[in-house]
Design an enzyme around this catalytic site. Structure first.
Site, short mmCIF file in Angstrom:
data_model
loop_
_atom_site.label_atom_id
_atom_site.label_comp_id
_atom_site.label_asym_id
_atom_site.label_seq_id
_atom_site.Cartn_x
_atom_site.Cartn_y
_atom_site.Cartn_z
N HIS A 180 -5.46 -2.86 -2.93
CA HIS A 180 -5.06 -1.93 -3.98
C HIS A 180 -4.96 -2.60 -5.35
CE1 HIS A 180 -4.23 1.19 -1.03
NE2 HIS A 180 -3.76 0.21 -0.28
N SER A 182 0.80 -1.22 0.00
CA SER A 182 0.00 0.00 0.00
C SER A 182 0.83 1.27 0.00
CB SER A 182 -0.95 0.00 1.20
OG SER A 182 -0.24 -0.20 2.40
N LYS A 201 -11.63 1.56 -1.86
CA LYS A 201 -10.60 2.10 -2.75
C LYS A 201 -11.13 2.20 -4.18
CE LYS A 201 -7.51 1.47 0.84
NZ LYS A 201 -6.97 0.56 1.80
C1 PLP Z 1 -6.91 0.29 3.23
C2 PLP Z 1 -6.37 -1.04 3.48
C3 PLP Z 1 -6.99 -1.95 4.35
C4 PLP Z 1 -8.16 -1.55 5.20
O1 PLP Z 1 -9.32 -1.42 4.47
P1 PLP Z 1 -10.46 -0.43 4.98
O2 PLP Z 1 -11.64 -0.83 4.17
O3 PLP Z 1 -9.97 0.95 4.69
O4 PLP Z 1 -10.64 -0.68 6.43
C5 PLP Z 1 -6.47 -3.21 4.45
N1 PLP Z 1 -5.38 -3.59 3.76
C6 PLP Z 1 -4.75 -2.74 2.93
C7 PLP Z 1 -3.54 -3.21 2.19
C8 PLP Z 1 -5.21 -1.44 2.77
O5 PLP Z 1 -4.56 -0.59 1.99
#
Ligand code: PLP
Length: 395
Positions: free
Chosen positions: A210, A182, A239
């Site tokens: 992602h 990330s 995302k």
């Molecule tokens: C954003 C993210 C999460 C958490 O997801 P949310 O829906 O924002 O709680 C988990 N793993 C990764 C790699 C992320 O980037």
């Protein structure tokens, strides 16, 4: 000062001194490319809205139709009374899209990772984890009580050694990694991880927060990109889908087990039906408009080529993902660079520890299908100018 506050205040003072204090900027209106942030107009290069769907009126319309029909709250956990036909339809459509038997929705990606790891692992088991894994994977694995084996980033030999040790000891092991990391934007070597776990009788869990909607011939993510199937595929709808909520995809047995045992799912109110309706519309758009992903890939390519032409210090590893870090090392320098860019009308957040390891503070630039060429070129020019200003002030 209260007993509690006098305990907390020195910690805050210390964070301020070390340029690690964090503040929020408040966004006025919809989340898009052109935004109003803390009262000033800017171009946004730091959100995870990779396909520009968060402000797509078709998602809002789908949510509003569901709000009219189903109201706001789901009013219960899914096992009691909160499971709506919108949730069921989204789970089925996601399963069909991902090519897996079943999908389970969580209220966030964080809840999904913690719930899954605590449900699947316990004392005596081993979790083998990349050191750059997302915080929710780290917390979930640690809370499970399993032995936590941290492996250097992308170190396939390190994974192999840890897996072989677990196999020799006759312990159940799960290898856990981000599909797309990330904060670094590089992609895990999933074929190697899948082969290693098969050879050693371990399970593989991939967090594709992602990758979903971005990678693979049809946007199904990093597993599609490499043509492999993890045992547990986790992703988020916050995302590229422009909504909110987590999802886990896998076998019938896995999902039924989570329904019985994942505490962050069992004991938490189901997400609003309207957000599931919006996510269904996002999924429909991702499937029917591959040109969105095409535009994103063209924007990534334009950014990477432009950065190289200007000699900007971008990462060599993050070539084909929307996450493009510019690592400047010192925390204060990352903050100053972010402020210089904001002065020039570009919003790129500074990322500092503990989000990234000490000494690797960075700007995390993210690209979207909604950016245009002039905006990308403008950012690159502003970045070059800002770096020059910083070097003059503090060479
Ligand atoms: C954003 C993210 C999460 C958490 O997801 P949310 O829906 O924002 O709680 C988990 N793993 C990764 C790699 C992320 O980037």
């Amino acid at each position: 000062m209260s007993v509690l506050d006098s305990r907390l205040a020195p910690v805050l003072d210390d964070l301020r001194e070390r340029s690690l204090y964090r503040v929020r900027r408040s966004v006025d209106g919809a989340h898009g490319v052109q935004m109003r942030v803390d009262g000033r107009d800017c171009i946004n290069f730091c959100s995870n809205d990779y396909l520009g769907l968060a402000s797509d009126p078709r998602l809002a319309a789908a949510a509003m139709r569901a709000l009219d029909r189903s109201g706001t709250g789901s009013s219960g956990s899914a096992l009691i009374s909160g499971y709506n036909t919108e949730h069921r339809a989204l789970e089925e459509e996601l399963a069909a899209f991902l090519g897996r038997p079943r999908v389970l929705l969580f209220s966030s990606g964080w809840a999904a990772n913690v719930g899954v790891l605590k449900a699947l692992l316990g004392r005596g088991d081993m979790v083998i984890a990349d050191e750059l894994n997302h915080a929710s994977l780290i917390d979930g694995a640690r809370a499970s009580g399993a032995d936590y084996q941290r492996v250097a980033h992308a170190d396939v030999d390190g994974y192999r050694a840890a897996l072989q040790r677990a196999a020799l000891d006759g312990r159940f092991a799960m290898l856990v990694a981000d599909g797309v990391f990330s904060m670094d934007g590089d992609v895990a070597d999933l074929p190697a991880l899948r082969q290693l776990t098969h050879q050693t009788g371990a399970a593989l869990m991939i967090d594709d927060a992602h990758g979903l909607g971005v990678l693979g011939a049809t946007g199904r993510g990093s597993a599609e990109h490499f043509g492999i199937e993890p045992d547990v595929l986790m992703a988020t709808m916050g995302k590229s889908l422009g909504c909110a909520g987590g999802l886990v995809a896998g076998s019938e047995t896995l999902i039924e087990y989570l329904v019985q045992r994942a505490r962050t799912w069992v004991f938490s109110t189901a997400p609003p039906p309207a957000i599931a309706a919006a996510a269904r519309e996002a999924l429909r758009i991702i499937r029917s408009e591959p040109e969105l992903r095409g535009r994103l890939l063209a924007n990534i390519d334009r950014f990477v080529r432009g950065a190289r032409d200007r000699g900007l210090p971008i990462s060599e590893r993050a070539v084909a993902t929307p996450i493009q870090p510019v690592i400047v090392h010192e925390d204060a320098r990352a903050l100053r660079l972010s402020r210089e860019l904001m002065e020039r009308g570009y919003w790129v957040a500074a990322i500092r520890p503990p989000t990234v390891p000490r000494g690797t503070a960075r700007l995390r630039i993210t690209l979207s299908a909604a950016h245009d060429a002039a905006q990308i070129d403008g950012l690159l020019d502003a970045l070059a100018q800002s770096l020059t200003v910083l070097d003059q002030v503090n060479p």
